[in-house]
Motif scaffolding. Sequence first.
Motif, PDB file in Angstrom:
ATOM      1  N   VAL A 159       0.850  -1.192   0.000  1.00  0.00           N
ATOM      2  CA  VAL A 159       0.000   0.000   0.000  1.00  0.00           C
ATOM      3  C   VAL A 159       0.883   1.239   0.000  1.00  0.00           C
ATOM      4  O   VAL A 159       1.788   1.364   0.829  1.00  0.00           O
ATOM      5  CB  VAL A 159      -0.940   0.017   1.223  1.00  0.00           C
ATOM      6  CG1 VAL A 159      -1.773   1.294   1.243  1.00  0.00           C
ATOM      7  CG2 VAL A 159      -1.848  -1.209   1.220  1.00  0.00           C
ATOM      8  N   VAL A 160       0.608   2.146  -0.915  1.00  0.00           N
ATOM      9  CA  VAL A 160       1.348   3.402  -1.042  1.00  0.00           C
ATOM     10  C   VAL A 160       0.389   4.543  -0.732  1.00  0.00           C
ATOM     11  O   VAL A 160      -0.618   4.714  -1.427  1.00  0.00           O
ATOM     12  CB  VAL A 160       1.944   3.566  -2.450  1.00  0.00           C
ATOM     13  CG1 VAL A 160       2.723   4.881  -2.550  1.00  0.00           C
ATOM     14  CG2 VAL A 160       2.827   2.378  -2.811  1.00  0.00           C
ATOM     15  N   VAL A 161       0.679   5.304   0.327  1.00  0.00           N
ATOM     16  CA  VAL A 161      -0.168   6.427   0.735  1.00  0.00           C
ATOM     17  C   VAL A 161       0.570   7.722   0.441  1.00  0.00           C
ATOM     18  O   VAL A 161       1.697   7.923   0.907  1.00  0.00           O
ATOM     19  CB  VAL A 161      -0.523   6.344   2.234  1.00  0.00           C
ATOM     20  CG1 VAL A 161      -1.426   7.515   2.627  1.00  0.00           C
ATOM     21  CG2 VAL A 161      -1.202   5.014   2.554  1.00  0.00           C
ATOM     22  N   ILE A 162      -0.067   8.592  -0.311  1.00  0.00           N
ATOM     23  CA  ILE A 162       0.509   9.888  -0.663  1.00  0.00           C
ATOM     24  C   ILE A 162      -0.208  10.966   0.141  1.00  0.00           C
ATOM     25  O   ILE A 162      -1.421  11.105   0.072  1.00  0.00           O
ATOM     26  CB  ILE A 162       0.362  10.176  -2.171  1.00  0.00           C
ATOM     27  CG1 ILE A 162       0.912   9.022  -3.015  1.00  0.00           C
ATOM     28  CG2 ILE A 162       1.037  11.491  -2.527  1.00  0.00           C
ATOM     29  CD1 ILE A 162       2.376   8.739  -2.833  1.00  0.00           C
ATOM     30  N   GLY A 163       0.572  11.735   0.916  1.00  0.00           N
ATOM     31  CA  GLY A 163       0.001  12.822   1.704  1.00  0.00           C
ATOM     32  C   GLY A 163      -0.015  12.495   3.174  1.00  0.00           C
ATOM     33  O   GLY A 163      -0.639  11.514   3.590  1.00  0.00           O
ATOM     34  N   SER A 188      -0.692  -4.832   6.042  1.00  0.00           N
ATOM     35  CA  SER A 188      -0.112  -4.505   4.739  1.00  0.00           C
ATOM     36  C   SER A 188       1.196  -3.739   4.894  1.00  0.00           C
ATOM     37  O   SER A 188       1.290  -2.808   5.715  1.00  0.00           O
ATOM     38  CB  SER A 188      -1.092  -3.657   3.916  1.00  0.00           C
ATOM     39  OG  SER A 188      -2.270  -4.380   3.630  1.00  0.00           O
ATOM     40  N   LYS A 189       2.193  -4.116   4.118  1.00  0.00           N
ATOM     41  CA  LYS A 189       3.448  -3.386   4.082  1.00  0.00           C
ATOM     42  C   LYS A 189       3.181  -2.037   3.416  1.00  0.00           C
ATOM     43  O   LYS A 189       2.816  -1.970   2.243  1.00  0.00           O
ATOM     44  CB  LYS A 189       4.504  -4.162   3.307  1.00  0.00           C
ATOM     45  CG  LYS A 189       5.872  -3.509   3.302  1.00  0.00           C
ATOM     46  CD  LYS A 189       6.859  -4.305   2.458  1.00  0.00           C
ATOM     47  CE  LYS A 189       8.220  -3.614   2.399  1.00  0.00           C
ATOM     48  NZ  LYS A 189       9.146  -4.312   1.479  1.00  0.00           N
ATOM     49  N   THR A 190       3.374  -0.956   4.174  1.00  0.00           N
ATOM     50  CA  THR A 190       2.861   0.354   3.774  1.00  0.00           C
ATOM     51  C   THR A 190       3.960   1.398   3.803  1.00  0.00           C
ATOM     52  O   THR A 190       4.854   1.367   4.648  1.00  0.00           O
ATOM     53  CB  THR A 190       1.716   0.773   4.724  1.00  0.00           C
ATOM     54  OG1 THR A 190       0.715  -0.246   4.745  1.00  0.00           O
ATOM     55  CG2 THR A 190       1.091   2.089   4.297  1.00  0.00           C
ATOM     56  N   ILE A 191       3.862   2.358   2.883  1.00  0.00           N
ATOM     57  CA  ILE A 191       4.740   3.531   2.898  1.00  0.00           C
ATOM     58  C   ILE A 191       3.879   4.782   2.853  1.00  0.00           C
ATOM     59  O   ILE A 191       2.854   4.840   2.168  1.00  0.00           O
ATOM     60  CB  ILE A 191       5.740   3.513   1.724  1.00  0.00           C
ATOM     61  CG1 ILE A 191       6.768   4.641   1.881  1.00  0.00           C
ATOM     62  CG2 ILE A 191       5.042   3.579   0.372  1.00  0.00           C
ATOM     63  CD1 ILE A 191       7.950   4.540   0.924  1.00  0.00           C
ATOM     64  N   LEU A 192       4.278   5.796   3.622  1.00  0.00           N
ATOM     65  CA  LEU A 192       3.621   7.093   3.657  1.00  0.00           C
ATOM     66  C   LEU A 192       4.578   8.130   3.097  1.00  0.00           C
ATOM     67  O   LEU A 192       5.701   8.278   3.586  1.00  0.00           O
ATOM     68  CB  LEU A 192       3.225   7.448   5.092  1.00  0.00           C
ATOM     69  CG  LEU A 192       2.606   8.832   5.322  1.00  0.00           C
ATOM     70  CD1 LEU A 192       1.317   9.008   4.528  1.00  0.00           C
ATOM     71  CD2 LEU A 192       2.351   9.054   6.815  1.00  0.00           C
ATOM     72  N   VAL A 193       4.140   8.847   2.081  1.00  0.00           N
ATOM     73  CA  VAL A 193       4.962   9.829   1.378  1.00  0.00           C
ATOM     74  C   VAL A 193       4.401  11.217   1.648  1.00  0.00           C
ATOM     75  O   VAL A 193       3.243  11.505   1.324  1.00  0.00           O
ATOM     76  CB  VAL A 193       4.989   9.545  -0.138  1.00  0.00           C
ATOM     77  CG1 VAL A 193       5.850  10.572  -0.865  1.00  0.00           C
ATOM     78  CG2 VAL A 193       5.487   8.126  -0.409  1.00  0.00           C
ATOM     79  N   GLN A 194       5.227  12.090   2.229  1.00  0.00           N
ATOM     80  CA  GLN A 194       4.796  13.434   2.588  1.00  0.00           C
ATOM     81  C   GLN A 194       5.757  14.451   1.990  1.00  0.00           C
ATOM     82  O   GLN A 194       6.976  14.307   2.105  1.00  0.00           O
ATOM     83  CB  GLN A 194       4.738  13.574   4.112  1.00  0.00           C
ATOM     84  CG  GLN A 194       4.651  14.982   4.656  1.00  0.00           C
ATOM     85  CD  GLN A 194       3.320  15.676   4.410  1.00  0.00           C
ATOM     86  OE1 GLN A 194       2.616  15.363   3.455  1.00  0.00           O
ATOM     87  NE2 GLN A 194       2.966  16.608   5.262  1.00  0.00           N
ATOM     88  N   PRO A 209       5.534  -0.715  13.187  1.00  0.00           N
ATOM     89  CA  PRO A 209       6.568  -1.606  12.622  1.00  0.00           C
ATOM     90  C   PRO A 209       6.367  -1.957  11.149  1.00  0.00           C
ATOM     91  O   PRO A 209       7.317  -2.327  10.474  1.00  0.00           O
ATOM     92  CB  PRO A 209       6.460  -2.858  13.504  1.00  0.00           C
ATOM     93  CG  PRO A 209       5.069  -2.820  14.059  1.00  0.00           C
ATOM     94  CD  PRO A 209       4.730  -1.372  14.235  1.00  0.00           C
ATOM     95  N   ASN A 210       5.168  -1.823  10.636  1.00  0.00           N
ATOM     96  CA  ASN A 210       4.890  -2.223   9.253  1.00  0.00           C
ATOM     97  C   ASN A 210       4.763  -1.021   8.322  1.00  0.00           C
ATOM     98  O   ASN A 210       4.230  -1.141   7.220  1.00  0.00           O
ATOM     99  CB  ASN A 210       3.595  -3.042   9.215  1.00  0.00           C
ATOM    100  CG  ASN A 210       3.592  -4.088   8.128  1.00  0.00           C
ATOM    101  OD1 ASN A 210       4.646  -4.538   7.664  1.00  0.00           O
ATOM    102  ND2 ASN A 210       2.412  -4.469   7.686  1.00  0.00           N
ATOM    103  N   LEU A 211       5.259   0.126   8.779  1.00  0.00           N
ATOM    104  CA  LEU A 211       5.060   1.377   8.054  1.00  0.00           C
ATOM    105  C   LEU A 211       6.372   2.128   7.898  1.00  0.00           C
ATOM    106  O   LEU A 211       7.105   2.313   8.869  1.00  0.00           O
ATOM    107  CB  LEU A 211       4.055   2.254   8.823  1.00  0.00           C
ATOM    108  CG  LEU A 211       3.772   3.666   8.303  1.00  0.00           C
ATOM    109  CD1 LEU A 211       3.249   3.637   6.880  1.00  0.00           C
ATOM    110  CD2 LEU A 211       2.778   4.372   9.225  1.00  0.00           C
ATOM    111  N   SER A 268      -6.036  -2.786   3.057  1.00  0.00           N
ATOM    112  CA  SER A 268      -5.498  -4.024   3.639  1.00  0.00           C
ATOM    113  C   SER A 268      -6.370  -5.220   3.278  1.00  0.00           C
ATOM    114  O   SER A 268      -5.857  -6.324   3.056  1.00  0.00           O
ATOM    115  CB  SER A 268      -5.376  -3.883   5.156  1.00  0.00           C
ATOM    116  OG  SER A 268      -6.651  -3.864   5.782  1.00  0.00           O
ATOM    117  N   ILE A 269      -7.674  -5.012   3.197  1.00  0.00           N
ATOM    118  CA  ILE A 269      -8.561  -6.103   2.768  1.00  0.00           C
ATOM    119  C   ILE A 269      -8.310  -6.444   1.306  1.00  0.00           C
ATOM    120  O   ILE A 269      -8.288  -7.623   0.924  1.00  0.00           O
ATOM    121  CB  ILE A 269     -10.035  -5.723   3.009  1.00  0.00           C
ATOM    122  CG1 ILE A 269     -10.304  -5.580   4.512  1.00  0.00           C
ATOM    123  CG2 ILE A 269     -10.974  -6.765   2.396  1.00  0.00           C
ATOM    124  CD1 ILE A 269     -11.691  -5.085   4.853  1.00  0.00           C
ATOM    125  N   CYS A 270      -8.090  -5.404   0.488  1.00  0.00           N
ATOM    126  CA  CYS A 270      -7.754  -5.644  -0.919  1.00  0.00           C
ATOM    127  C   CYS A 270      -6.510  -6.517  -1.036  1.00  0.00           C
ATOM    128  O   CYS A 270      -6.461  -7.446  -1.856  1.00  0.00           O
ATOM    129  CB  CYS A 270      -7.534  -4.319  -1.640  1.00  0.00           C
ATOM    130  SG  CYS A 270      -9.034  -3.360  -1.951  1.00  0.00           S
TER     131      CYS A 270
END
Length: 653
Positions: A74-78, A95-101, A167-169, A459-461
């Motif tokens: 999952v890629v989160v922008i903002g 879900s292995k996630t990244i947050l981009v700010q 830990p997953n972010l 995460s459900i997806c």
Amino acid sequence: MERRIFFKKGTQGAIAASILPIVGSSCVSTKENGIVLATTNDNAHNPGNPEQWQQMGTGMRANPLRKKIVEFDVVVIGGGAAGICAAVSAARNGSKTILVQDRPVLGGNASSEIRVHLNGVNHLKNGLPERETGIIEELLLLNRFQNPQESFTVWDHVLYDFVTREPNLELLLNTSAMRAEMKDGKIASAICWQLTTEMEYTINGKIFIDCSGDGLLAATSGALYRTGREASSEFNEKYAPEQADGWQMGATVLLSSKDMGKPMPFSPPSFTLKYEAEKSHKGRKLKPFVEGFWWVELGSEDDIIADYEENRHKLMGYAYGVWDYVKNSGKFPEAENYALDWVCSLPGKRESRRFMGDYILSEGDMLGNKQFDDAVAYGGWSLDEHNPGGIENLSEPPSYFHEKFAEVYQIPFRCLYSKNISNLLFAGRNISQTHIALSSSRIMATCALEGQAVGTAASICIKKGVLPRNITDSYINELQEQLLRDDAFIPKRPSNNPNDIAKKASLIFASSTLSGDAKFLTDGMSRDIDGNIHHWESDKLPAEIQLEWDNSVNLSKVELKCDTNVKRNLMMRKDSLNDEHFSNQVPEELLKSLSLEARIDGNWVSISSINKNKTRLIKFNFDTIKATAIKIIVKETYGKENVKLFGISCFES
């Protein structure tokens, strides 16, 4: 660093520095740990790069090719309230996630850079909040514990702590998402650039969530979007204009001042623009002036994003112009000892792109309190449509405040994913809605609820191998139940989780009861609302709640929802208000200490205890036990003599 140390560290050290020493005159390109490396002395691998870097510490020459390719679910922008909640919920749900700010701090309009109050549903007709729970409340509570001095710069780091401890972010600050790379009608990658490291990131992902407000990633993917005001006839909106136009609500420059204890003269800077107070609508209040003026704003009837820098410059001039009027007009003698303490340099935005989903939320849905089968969030701020012309339309009120709501409205999941880009979700002011609907739902705590919803959906997806539209078709109940378990609130939607063993208890009773009933703790409603009671309250402390089963059950999790008084606001304010509607401290209702026991083979066994609880949703996690009863002993709050609980759930895993 000595040469032998450099070579001992080898490729790993070179990767960390994004360089590799030259070997002869060869041109070699490698990829390790997601980082593209190159060794060359002729730039053949990177045409147009004129860099000639001689590193004096090693005596070597290198050609930096600062590019990384990384993979996430999952890629989160903002990184505003919506993006934080989206990223944290996706990560917590596996879900292995990244947050981009794109800024050096998190928080968006609520950050120290802009300092807007993180409002939510606190504008209802009855004057009481219907405060948001879930991740956004957890964050606001953390701020009350870590930042009692109410510093906005410390608040930035409370947000940073909240995100980086997951830990997953992973988090990328100072990083702009420049465009989407597409494959087969889906977003394959977000191409990003980090200002501080000069690093270009290719972030591959399965599900993308755009919470950036302006939504550049979503726009470059080809996602359908609108700007401006719809005609009243399109959605039968009584507060929309008769003819559609391009006007969008403006961005604001805020300021604050400080009493210096002595006269403080003020000379306006050269870019100041005169404030014509005599032409201004009476709604443009100048008192209290200490915390600035939310109505120093400018909108646009065309491309509000392209106009941003021009508007920023003018807004700085207008903000100083209003302050010049306060200080030098002679009409505010009480301002004599006040000086500017802070002025915003990054105007806080309200509106730009609105991306189209399978449903477009409109004024009528809100005022008519439409019930949605796919409801995942709620709002209730008034229809607060700011004057599109802003401070350049002085004769009109700064905002029209069309109407307040008697109760909260639902926001459906179909507004939170793209109609034409199959793996794109969004949350915040850029969701699928009309301009008039945006005037209410743009409030940050409402956006945060949408963020938690889309993060959970993502995460459900990932778990199911499906796309967001499939959630609506096949997994909406699973999404709603997970949100409710994670302490989000969905109006009119009680939890009925089939895995909740507490609902199968043959008996629930308490050692004492002042109000409510212990049986309400499994009714699935996590607050008192619509005039109905859904709590149990102890009569003094300590007190006990006990659940019994006819046959032994396997347990490894017990989760409680305690009281934090959702009828009182928690957000940090610049004026540190503390009254019946706003709290500037840890809620005294919050449960502080408690313990859990279980009856195993006929004997009561101590399972766990918590002495300094800091969240409304309290979780006991332990190795699986086989029990016929559990007992929760509530001992102390942060000030109240009684404890209120709104829910107990038990799970095997």
